[in-house]
Motif scaffolding. Structure first.
Motif, short mmCIF file in Angstrom:
data_model
loop_
_atom_site.label_atom_id
_atom_site.label_comp_id
_atom_site.label_asym_id
_atom_site.label_seq_id
_atom_site.Cartn_x
_atom_site.Cartn_y
_atom_site.Cartn_z
N CYS A 1 -26.02 9.01 -21.49
CA CYS A 1 -24.56 8.90 -21.39
C CYS A 1 -23.95 10.10 -22.09
CB CYS A 1 -24.05 7.59 -21.99
SG CYS A 1 -24.07 7.53 -23.80
N GLY A 2 -22.66 10.29 -21.92
CA GLY A 2 -22.00 11.45 -22.51
C GLY A 2 -21.77 11.30 -24.00
N ARG A 3 -21.63 12.45 -24.64
CA ARG A 3 -21.25 12.45 -26.06
C ARG A 3 -19.84 11.89 -26.23
NH1 ARG A 3 -23.93 15.75 -29.91
NH2 ARG A 3 -25.75 16.84 -29.06
N LEU A 4 -19.58 11.35 -27.40
CA LEU A 4 -18.27 10.77 -27.68
C LEU A 4 -17.36 11.82 -28.32
CD1 LEU A 4 -19.33 7.27 -29.07
CD2 LEU A 4 -19.08 8.04 -26.71
N PHE A 5 -16.83 12.69 -27.50
CA PHE A 5 -15.96 13.75 -28.02
C PHE A 5 -14.59 13.21 -28.44
CE2 PHE A 5 -18.73 16.61 -25.40
CZ PHE A 5 -19.29 17.28 -26.48
N GLU A 6 -14.07 12.23 -27.71
CA GLU A 6 -12.72 11.73 -28.00
C GLU A 6 -12.66 10.21 -28.16
OE1 GLU A 6 -10.66 15.20 -25.20
OE2 GLU A 6 -10.17 13.11 -24.86
N ALA B 1 -11.56 5.26 -2.34
CA ALA B 1 -12.15 5.35 -3.67
C ALA B 1 -11.33 4.50 -4.63
CB ALA B 1 -12.18 6.78 -4.16
N ARG B 2 -12.02 3.66 -5.37
CA ARG B 2 -11.38 2.91 -6.45
C ARG B 2 -11.56 3.68 -7.75
NH1 ARG B 2 -12.92 -3.14 -8.74
NH2 ARG B 2 -11.53 -3.06 -10.53
N VAL B 3 -10.51 3.78 -8.51
CA VAL B 3 -10.55 4.50 -9.79
C VAL B 3 -10.94 3.52 -10.89
CG1 VAL B 3 -9.18 5.75 -11.50
CG2 VAL B 3 -8.89 6.23 -9.06
N LEU B 4 -11.91 3.93 -11.71
CA LEU B 4 -12.33 3.15 -12.87
C LEU B 4 -12.05 3.98 -14.12
CD1 LEU B 4 -15.84 2.00 -11.57
CD2 LEU B 4 -13.68 0.77 -11.36
N ALA B 5 -11.27 3.44 -15.04
CA ALA B 5 -11.06 4.11 -16.32
C ALA B 5 -12.31 3.92 -17.16
CB ALA B 5 -9.84 3.55 -17.03
N VAL B 6 -12.93 5.03 -17.58
CA VAL B 6 -14.18 4.95 -18.33
C VAL B 6 -14.09 5.87 -19.56
CG1 VAL B 6 -15.72 4.15 -16.51
CG2 VAL B 6 -15.17 6.58 -16.64
N PRO B 7 -13.21 5.55 -20.50
CA PRO B 7 -13.06 6.39 -21.69
C PRO B 7 -14.28 6.35 -22.59
CG PRO B 7 -11.85 4.34 -21.97
CD PRO B 7 -12.34 4.35 -20.55
N GLY B 8 -14.42 7.40 -23.38
CA GLY B 8 -15.53 7.49 -24.32
C GLY B 8 -15.89 8.94 -24.53
#
Length: 255
Positions: A138-143, A104-111
């Motif tokens: 897509c997800g809500r932008l909590f942070e 598994a390759r890890v992808l940083a996907v902040p938001g």
């Protein structure tokens, strides 16, 4: 790699993985230990890996119990080590981790959160993206910021069309209702919604979706598409601004 969808709570999906060559068994985002235990016991499997995409309790709530019961290794984001207890393997963007014969390759996907990661099993054409990318949403932008989330979504949409997308929730029907308000001329979206309605009428999951399907139908991946931009009255605007407007509208959508 075998992937089994395990429903939890009102609309979460937990994923049990098995690498056929090695017999290793993993779980992605076990917010609740009980349904995972039941699935493992039904199949006679023992857990070896726990993969966590982000720190929200509905994704990590059962990890401690499963680690204690099975001695599984907990894999998650180094950036979230201060708020995900029990991490054994801490990873960042571009790192790789072994799961039996799979990598598994890890992808940083902040938001959605600042430390959110996704696990991309390239050989298995499988992406586990938590609450960053949903089917038709897509997800809500909590942070995070709109720029962070738009960057994360651009990275995910660049994966191969056939990549199966395993997200954290069954939100497709409500996401699609919103998508039709900002992309009403999209024939592929209308066809997808017919399929989604039929699946949900039979109480069947709409997941996995695929990167190719999402690229054609998900408005949050298409903030740089002239048709979507025109539909929200922002023709020619920077894509990140269009994305921010789409997210703002979705946050207030009650359809």
């Amino acid at each position: 790699m075998e992937v089994i969808l395990v429903p939890a709570f009102a609309d979460n999906y937990i994923y049990v993985l098995r690498d056929a060559a090695s017999g290793k068994v993993g779980v992605v985002d076990p917010g609740d230990a009980a349904p995972v235990r039941a699935e493992l016991e039904r199949r006679g499997w023992s857990l070896t890996h726990i993969f966590l995409t982000h720190h929200h309790d509905d994704h990590i709530g059962g990890a401690g119990e499963l680690k204690e019961r099975y001695g599984a290794s907990v894999v998650g984001a180094r950036a979230d080590a201060h708020r995900i207890p029990g991490l054994d393997v801490m990873l960042g963007d571009g790192d790789r981790t072994l799961f039996g014969g799979q990598t598994a390759r890890v992808l940083a996907v902040p938001g959605h959160t600042s430390g959110h990661i996704a696990f991309w099993f390239e050989a298995a054409d499988s992406l586990f993206c938590g609450d960053t990318l949903f089917s038709l949403g897509c997800g809500r932008l909590f942070e995070g910021t709109p720029a962070q989330m738009w960057g994360s979504l651009q990275e995910l949409r660049a994966l191969a069309d056939q990549t199966r997308v395993y997200c954290g929730h069954e939100y497709t029907l409500s996401n699609g209702r919103f998508a039709l308000t900002v992309d009403p001329g999209n024939a592929a979206l209308h066809r997808r919604m017919e399929e989604v309605a039929e699946l949900r009428d039979r109480n069947q999951p709409t997941i996995p979706t695929s990167i190719g399907m999402e690229r054609r139908t998900n408005p949050f991946l298409r903030a740089d598409d002239p048709g979507v931009q025109a539909a929200v009255g922002m023709a020619g605007a920077p894509a990140v601004e269009v994305f921010a407007e789409l997210r703002r509208r979705k946050d207030h959508f009650r359809g």
